[in-house]
Scaffold this motif. Structure first.
Motif, PDB file in Angstrom:
ATOM      1  N   GLY A 107      52.495  42.818  33.409  1.00 30.90           N
ATOM      2  CA  GLY A 107      50.907  43.021  33.499  1.00 30.90           C
ATOM      3  C   GLY A 107      50.680  43.631  34.958  1.00 30.90           C
ATOM      4  O   GLY A 107      51.306  43.515  35.963  1.00 30.90           O
ATOM      5  N   ASP A 108      49.426  44.399  35.066  1.00 26.94           N
ATOM      6  CA  ASP A 108      48.662  44.863  36.122  1.00 26.94           C
ATOM      7  C   ASP A 108      48.102  43.817  36.798  1.00 26.94           C
ATOM      8  O   ASP A 108      47.537  44.219  37.984  1.00 26.94           O
ATOM      9  CB  ASP A 108      48.454  46.100  35.901  1.00 26.94           C
ATOM     10  N   ARG A 109      47.936  42.477  36.517  1.00 26.49           N
ATOM     11  CA  ARG A 109      46.859  41.449  37.190  1.00 26.49           C
ATOM     12  C   ARG A 109      47.538  40.226  36.804  1.00 26.49           C
ATOM     13  O   ARG A 109      47.953  39.919  35.708  1.00 26.49           O
ATOM     14  CB  ARG A 109      45.385  41.813  36.834  1.00 26.49           C
ATOM     15  N   GLY A 110      47.100  39.089  37.741  1.00 27.84           N
ATOM     16  CA  GLY A 110      47.660  37.851  37.627  1.00 27.84           C
ATOM     17  C   GLY A 110      47.007  37.191  36.282  1.00 27.84           C
ATOM     18  O   GLY A 110      47.801  36.182  35.978  1.00 27.84           O
ATOM     19  N   TRP A 111      45.667  37.378  36.191  1.00 27.05           N
ATOM     20  CA  TRP A 111      44.803  36.558  35.192  1.00 27.05           C
ATOM     21  C   TRP A 111      43.790  37.554  34.631  1.00 27.05           C
ATOM     22  O   TRP A 111      43.218  38.227  35.394  1.00 27.05           O
ATOM     23  CB  TRP A 111      44.402  35.207  35.863  1.00 27.05           C
ATOM     24  N   THR A 112      42.980  36.969  33.812  1.00 25.93           N
ATOM     25  CA  THR A 112      41.835  37.614  33.325  1.00 25.93           C
ATOM     26  C   THR A 112      40.690  37.463  34.538  1.00 25.93           C
ATOM     27  O   THR A 112      40.467  36.674  34.977  1.00 25.93           O
ATOM     28  CB  THR A 112      41.446  36.991  32.115  1.00 25.93           C
ATOM     29  N   GLY A 113      40.025  38.671  34.888  1.00 22.66           N
ATOM     30  CA  GLY A 113      39.198  38.816  35.893  1.00 22.66           C
ATOM     31  C   GLY A 113      39.559  38.957  37.225  1.00 22.66           C
ATOM     32  O   GLY A 113      39.124  39.117  38.203  1.00 22.66           O
ATOM     33  N   ASP A 114      41.047  39.269  37.321  1.00 21.18           N
ATOM     34  CA  ASP A 114      41.865  39.426  38.681  1.00 21.18           C
ATOM     35  C   ASP A 114      41.541  40.894  39.017  1.00 21.18           C
ATOM     36  O   ASP A 114      41.914  41.770  38.130  1.00 21.18           O
ATOM     37  CB  ASP A 114      43.080  38.965  38.604  1.00 21.18           C
ATOM     38  N   VAL A 115      40.953  41.362  40.145  1.00 26.88           N
ATOM     39  CA  VAL A 115      41.003  42.724  40.362  1.00 26.88           C
ATOM     40  C   VAL A 115      42.388  43.008  40.956  1.00 26.88           C
ATOM     41  O   VAL A 115      42.746  42.717  42.170  1.00 26.88           O
ATOM     42  CB  VAL A 115      39.864  42.993  41.461  1.00 26.88           C
ATOM     43  N   PRO A 116      43.018  44.051  40.488  1.00 26.78           N
ATOM     44  CA  PRO A 116      44.461  44.390  40.863  1.00 26.78           C
ATOM     45  C   PRO A 116      44.582  44.731  42.023  1.00 26.78           C
ATOM     46  O   PRO A 116      45.658  44.640  42.843  1.00 26.78           O
ATOM     47  CB  PRO A 116      44.978  45.435  40.022  1.00 26.78           C
TER      48      PRO A 116
END
Length: 315
Positions: free
Chosen positions: A266-275
């Motif tokens: 996935g393109d981010r570490g967690w929900t709400g993470d700004v990549p």
């Protein structure tokens, strides 16, 4: 209006945390500093010698009254839930904004009108990079970012309607010694437990700007002493970014290891993470301040400091 940080009485809420404790140490050289912290996350031993300490919960009106007294010249309000992936988002939002409102209300009551506040790059959401302070619309994607944006609204109101002077800092990722729960100490802890493999959240391409806490403190003090408006908003960061995979490589190099990286995808570490995040620091530069090093250099310095600390804990 600018304020010279010398011979002042200063309150630092959340002053037993990463940034607060470093600021308290710096300011205590020329000022009388009071630290207020409930020690839910901060550590009492981080409060420097010679600094007055009050154990206080900023959601409690009596504690706030004890900490915020009429003889203060400025309040640095850092007390907050700072985890962008906190397990109880409603608590984070409600208590972060409650703490800020309580501090402002008490300051108004006792006639203290200078406040410096730690906001966050998360208020911008997934904005074009580099992101300037006047970027709009502000669309945070995490509850943490929403709470900081709500706090900014309160501070703006007190500056424009109640004669407060506000110094607002929108932080990049601040790193340094004594930090826990951040990507750098997390990677170090994982590799001390298992030197062969390292799990990396997302695809490792997440890319953000990292600023060492000592540079952060320099910048904050510079803004207070040089910004001249009632409501002063400044991004604090570096001109460069570091990817999560690069952080993993730096940490592995500091630990003299060669682990295999395992990505969760996935393109981010967690929900709400700004990549991807990089703040414009042109406004801060125009005020006369530049960071000492790059984002990669900040990460390496913090990794070396944290590796020494954490190795001692694991021995």
């Amino acid at each position: 209006m600018s304020l010279e940080l010398s011979d002042k009485r200063v309150l630092v809420t959340g002053g037993a945390g990463l940034v607060g404790s470093h600021l308290a140490a710096r300011l205590s050289e020329d000022n009388h500093v009071v630290v207020a912290d409930d020690l839910s996350k901060g550590v009492r031993e981080r409060v420097p010698d010679g600094v007055e300490f009050v154990q206080a919960d900023m959601t409690d009106a009596d504690d706030v009254a004890e900490a915020v007294t009429e003889d203060l010249d400025i309040v640095f309000h850092f007390a907050a839930y700072t985890d962008t992936n906190y397990g109880n988002p409603r608590q984070l939002f409600e208590e972060n904004t409650e703490m800020t409102y309580n501090v402002l209300e008490r300051m108004q009551e006792v006639g203290v009108s200078n406040i410096a506040f730690t906001s966050s790059s998360t208020i911008y959401g997934e904005a074009p990079r580099p992101t300037p302070e006047d970027y709009a619309p502000l669309e945070p994607i995490s509850i943490y970012g929403s709470s900081k944006l709500a706090d900014e609204g309160l501070l703006s109101t007190f500056a424009h309607s109640y004669d407060f002077t506000v110094y607002m800092y929108r932080f990049a990722n601040i790193v340094g010694p004594n930090q826990r729960g951040n990507v750098i100490p997390d990677f170090i802890e994982k590799l001390l437990e298992d030197p062969e493999t390292l799990e990396i959240l997302g695809d490792g391409r997440q890319e953000k700007s990292y600023l060492h806490v000592e540079d952060c403190i320099d910048a904050m003090c510079h803004v207070v002493e040089h910004a001249d408006r009632d409501y002063n908003v400044y991004n604090l960061g570096t001109r460069t970014t570091t990817s999560v995979t690069t952080i993993a490589n730096i940490v592995a190099d500091v630990l003299d290891l060669d682990p295999e990286f395992e990505y969760t995808g996935g393109d981010r570490g967690w929900t709400g993470d700004v990549p991807k995040m990089r703040l414009s620091i042109e406004k801060l530069s125009a005020l006369g301040w530049e960071p000492d090093g790059s984002s990669d250099e900040a990460v390496r310095r913090a990794a070396e400091e944290l590796a020494e600390e954490l190795r001692a804990e694991y021995e």
